[in-house]
Scaffold this motif. Structure first.
Motif, PDB file in Angstrom:
ATOM      1  N   GLU A 164       0.825  -1.203   0.000  1.00 27.88           N
ATOM      2  CA  GLU A 164       0.000   0.000   0.000  1.00 27.88           C
ATOM      3  C   GLU A 164       0.862   1.257   0.000  1.00 27.88           C
ATOM      4  OE1 GLU A 164      -2.005  -2.923   2.978  1.00 27.88           O
ATOM      5  OE2 GLU A 164       0.017  -2.215   2.509  1.00 27.88           O
ATOM      6  N   SER A 165       0.279   2.345  -0.492  1.00 28.45           N
ATOM      7  CA  SER A 165       0.919   3.645  -0.449  1.00 28.45           C
ATOM      8  C   SER A 165      -0.154   4.720  -0.536  1.00 28.45           C
ATOM      9  CB  SER A 165       1.932   3.811  -1.585  1.00 28.45           C
ATOM     10  OG  SER A 165       1.291   3.748  -2.850  1.00 28.45           O
ATOM     11  N   GLY A 166       0.213   5.952  -0.232  1.00 32.12           N
ATOM     12  CA  GLY A 166      -0.694   7.071  -0.387  1.00 32.12           C
ATOM     13  C   GLY A 166      -1.257   7.639   0.899  1.00 32.12           C
ATOM     14  N   GLY A 167      -0.962   7.022   2.030  1.00 38.00           N
ATOM     15  CA  GLY A 167      -1.446   7.539   3.291  1.00 38.00           C
ATOM     16  C   GLY A 167      -0.744   8.826   3.667  1.00 38.00           C
ATOM     17  N   GLY A 168      -1.265   9.486   4.689  1.00 38.30           N
ATOM     18  CA  GLY A 168      -0.662  10.723   5.126  1.00 38.30           C
ATOM     19  C   GLY A 168      -1.505  11.425   6.165  1.00 38.30           C
ATOM     20  N   LEU A 169      -1.097  12.638   6.492  1.00 36.23           N
ATOM     21  CA  LEU A 169      -1.788  13.477   7.459  1.00 36.23           C
ATOM     22  C   LEU A 169      -2.528  14.577   6.720  1.00 36.23           C
ATOM     23  CD1 LEU A 169      -2.364  14.502  10.340  1.00 36.23           C
ATOM     24  CD2 LEU A 169      -0.174  15.713  10.230  1.00 36.23           C
ATOM     25  N   VAL A 170      -3.834  14.638   6.916  1.00 36.41           N
ATOM     26  CA  VAL A 170      -4.658  15.645   6.256  1.00 36.41           C
ATOM     27  C   VAL A 170      -5.663  16.217   7.245  1.00 36.41           C
ATOM     28  CG1 VAL A 170      -4.438  14.570   3.985  1.00 36.41           C
ATOM     29  CG2 VAL A 170      -6.363  13.967   5.466  1.00 36.41           C
ATOM     30  N   GLN A 171      -6.254  17.330   6.871  1.00 32.95           N
ATOM     31  CA  GLN A 171      -7.287  17.937   7.692  1.00 32.95           C
ATOM     32  C   GLN A 171      -8.657  17.401   7.312  1.00 32.95           C
ATOM     33  OE1 GLN A 171      -6.349  22.257   9.058  1.00 32.95           O
ATOM     34  NE2 GLN A 171      -6.034  22.219   6.829  1.00 32.95           N
ATOM     35  N   ALA A 172      -9.586  17.499   8.231  1.00 34.25           N
ATOM     36  CA  ALA A 172     -10.947  17.062   7.968  1.00 34.25           C
ATOM     37  C   ALA A 172     -11.491  17.746   6.724  1.00 34.25           C
ATOM     38  CB  ALA A 172     -11.834  17.360   9.172  1.00 34.25           C
ATOM     39  N   ASP A 197     -11.972   8.604  10.495  1.00 32.46           N
ATOM     40  CA  ASP A 197     -11.367   7.786   9.452  1.00 32.46           C
ATOM     41  C   ASP A 197      -9.906   7.469   9.757  1.00 32.46           C
ATOM     42  OD1 ASP A 197     -13.671   7.683   7.759  1.00 32.46           O
ATOM     43  OD2 ASP A 197     -13.207   9.701   7.034  1.00 32.46           O
ATOM     44  N   THR A 198      -9.362   8.085  10.778  1.00 37.39           N
ATOM     45  CA  THR A 198      -7.971   7.864  11.146  1.00 37.39           C
ATOM     46  C   THR A 198      -7.726   6.405  11.504  1.00 37.39           C
ATOM     47  OG1 THR A 198      -7.655  10.128  11.940  1.00 37.39           O
ATOM     48  CG2 THR A 198      -6.159   8.461  12.784  1.00 37.39           C
ATOM     49  N   ALA A 199      -6.788   5.791  10.818  1.00 38.05           N
ATOM     50  CA  ALA A 199      -6.483   4.378  11.029  1.00 38.05           C
ATOM     51  C   ALA A 199      -5.346   3.971  10.105  1.00 38.05           C
ATOM     52  CB  ALA A 199      -7.711   3.509  10.744  1.00 38.05           C
ATOM     53  N   VAL A 200      -4.852   2.778  10.320  1.00 36.89           N
ATOM     54  CA  VAL A 200      -3.959   2.158   9.352  1.00 36.89           C
ATOM     55  C   VAL A 200      -4.834   1.434   8.349  1.00 36.89           C
ATOM     56  CG1 VAL A 200      -2.137   0.466   8.950  1.00 36.89           C
ATOM     57  CG2 VAL A 200      -2.078   1.904  10.995  1.00 36.89           C
ATOM     58  N   GLY A 240      -1.520  -6.523   2.833  1.00 34.36           N
ATOM     59  CA  GLY A 240      -0.392  -5.629   2.770  1.00 34.36           C
ATOM     60  C   GLY A 240       0.032  -5.233   4.169  1.00 34.36           C
ATOM     61  N   GLN A 241       1.080  -4.423   4.266  1.00 35.45           N
ATOM     62  CA  GLN A 241       1.607  -4.011   5.560  1.00 35.45           C
ATOM     63  C   GLN A 241       0.895  -2.801   6.145  1.00 35.45           C
ATOM     64  OE1 GLN A 241       3.990  -5.876   7.297  1.00 35.45           O
ATOM     65  NE2 GLN A 241       3.304  -7.229   5.630  1.00 35.45           N
ATOM     66  N   GLY A 242       0.090  -2.132   5.340  1.00 37.42           N
ATOM     67  CA  GLY A 242      -0.697  -1.020   5.825  1.00 37.42           C
ATOM     68  C   GLY A 242      -0.071   0.336   5.549  1.00 37.42           C
ATOM     69  N   THR A 243      -0.916   1.349   5.453  1.00 37.01           N
ATOM     70  CA  THR A 243      -0.467   2.721   5.304  1.00 37.01           C
ATOM     71  C   THR A 243      -1.296   3.601   6.232  1.00 37.01           C
ATOM     72  OG1 THR A 243      -0.034   4.508   3.701  1.00 37.01           O
ATOM     73  CG2 THR A 243      -2.017   3.187   3.349  1.00 37.01           C
ATOM     74  N   GLN A 244      -0.632   4.497   6.936  1.00 33.82           N
ATOM     75  CA  GLN A 244      -1.289   5.308   7.952  1.00 33.82           C
ATOM     76  C   GLN A 244      -2.040   6.473   7.332  1.00 33.82           C
ATOM     77  OE1 GLN A 244      -1.299   4.985  11.543  1.00 33.82           O
ATOM     78  NE2 GLN A 244      -2.901   6.548  11.301  1.00 33.82           N
ATOM     79  N   VAL A 245      -3.288   6.628   7.747  1.00 30.44           N
ATOM     80  CA  VAL A 245      -4.103   7.780   7.378  1.00 30.44           C
ATOM     81  C   VAL A 245      -4.507   8.483   8.660  1.00 30.44           C
ATOM     82  CG1 VAL A 245      -6.278   8.574   6.380  1.00 30.44           C
ATOM     83  CG2 VAL A 245      -4.976   6.760   5.253  1.00 30.44           C
ATOM     84  N   THR A 246      -4.144   9.742   8.777  1.00 29.16           N
ATOM     85  CA  THR A 246      -4.481  10.527   9.953  1.00 29.16           C
ATOM     86  C   THR A 246      -5.243  11.768   9.523  1.00 29.16           C
ATOM     87  OG1 THR A 246      -2.490   9.770  11.110  1.00 29.16           O
ATOM     88  CG2 THR A 246      -3.606  11.708  11.988  1.00 29.16           C
ATOM     89  N   VAL A 247      -6.408  11.965  10.100  1.00 31.88           N
ATOM     90  CA  VAL A 247      -7.255  13.105   9.764  1.00 31.88           C
ATOM     91  C   VAL A 247      -7.422  13.964  11.006  1.00 31.88           C
ATOM     92  CG1 VAL A 247      -9.439  13.865   8.806  1.00 31.88           C
ATOM     93  CG2 VAL A 247      -8.474  11.662   8.106  1.00 31.88           C
ATOM     94  N   SER A 248      -6.964  15.190  10.936  1.00 28.17           N
ATOM     95  CA  SER A 248      -7.056  16.105  12.056  1.00 28.17           C
ATOM     96  C   SER A 248      -8.319  16.938  11.958  1.00 28.17           C
ATOM     97  CB  SER A 248      -5.833  17.018  12.112  1.00 28.17           C
ATOM     98  OG  SER A 248      -5.752  17.822  10.945  1.00 28.17           O
ATOM     99  N   SER A 249      -8.764  17.458  13.099  1.00 32.22           N
ATOM    100  CA  SER A 249      -9.975  18.266  13.150  1.00 32.22           C
ATOM    101  C   SER A 249      -9.735  19.655  12.606  1.00 32.22           C
ATOM    102  CB  SER A 249     -10.501  18.359  14.580  1.00 32.22           C
ATOM    103  OG  SER A 249     -10.818  17.083  15.092  1.00 32.22           O
TER     104      SER A 249
END
Length: 124
Positions: free
Chosen positions: A6-14, A90-93, A115-124
């Motif tokens: 997997e790829s494409g995860g990241g830190l984004v805002q709501a 939605d924040t999760a691996v 897959g090994q997972g990709t982190q997705v973090t959504v901030s408020s």
């Protein structure tokens, strides 16, 4: 089994969007239904979306329906998850998975390759 990365995860805002990609090995890729699961810390892995071998049938968890779209490209051996209107919950691996069972069997037990997972973090 099929090897998945997997790829494409990241830190984004709501409210933002992300597109996850899953690269699969060429061997037997078209024999697999493909799915996306996610797991938050301390929680069980939960189903997000799945797509049939031909890509004509899709399933979504109620929590993401209308916001997420799963797709696959057999020529490129790729699976995608377009995520729009992201929420903090939605924040999760996020994990890409492949299975040889019926596409409507959405439980994690119906998938054999992960897959090994990709982190997705959504901030408020």
């Amino acid at each position: 089994q099929v090897q998945l990365v997997e790829s494409g995860g990241g830190l984004v805002q709501a409210g933002a969007s992300l597109k996850l990609s899953c690269a699969a090995s060429t061997l037997t890729f078209n024999d697999y239904k493909m799915g996306w699961f996610r797991q938050a810390p301390g929680k069980e892995r939960e189903f997000v979306a799945s797509i049939s071998r031909l890509g004509s049938i899709t399933y979504y968890a109620d929590s993401v329906k209308g916001r997420f779209t799963i797709s696959r490209n057999s020529t490129k051996n790729m699976v995608y998850l377009q995520m729009n209107s992201l929420k903090p919950e939605d924040t999760a691996v996020y994990y890409c998975a492949g299975g040889q069972g019926a596409v409507w069997t959405v439980g994690a037990e119906s998938y054999e390759s992960w897959g090994q997972g990709t982190q997705v973090t959504v901030s408020s």
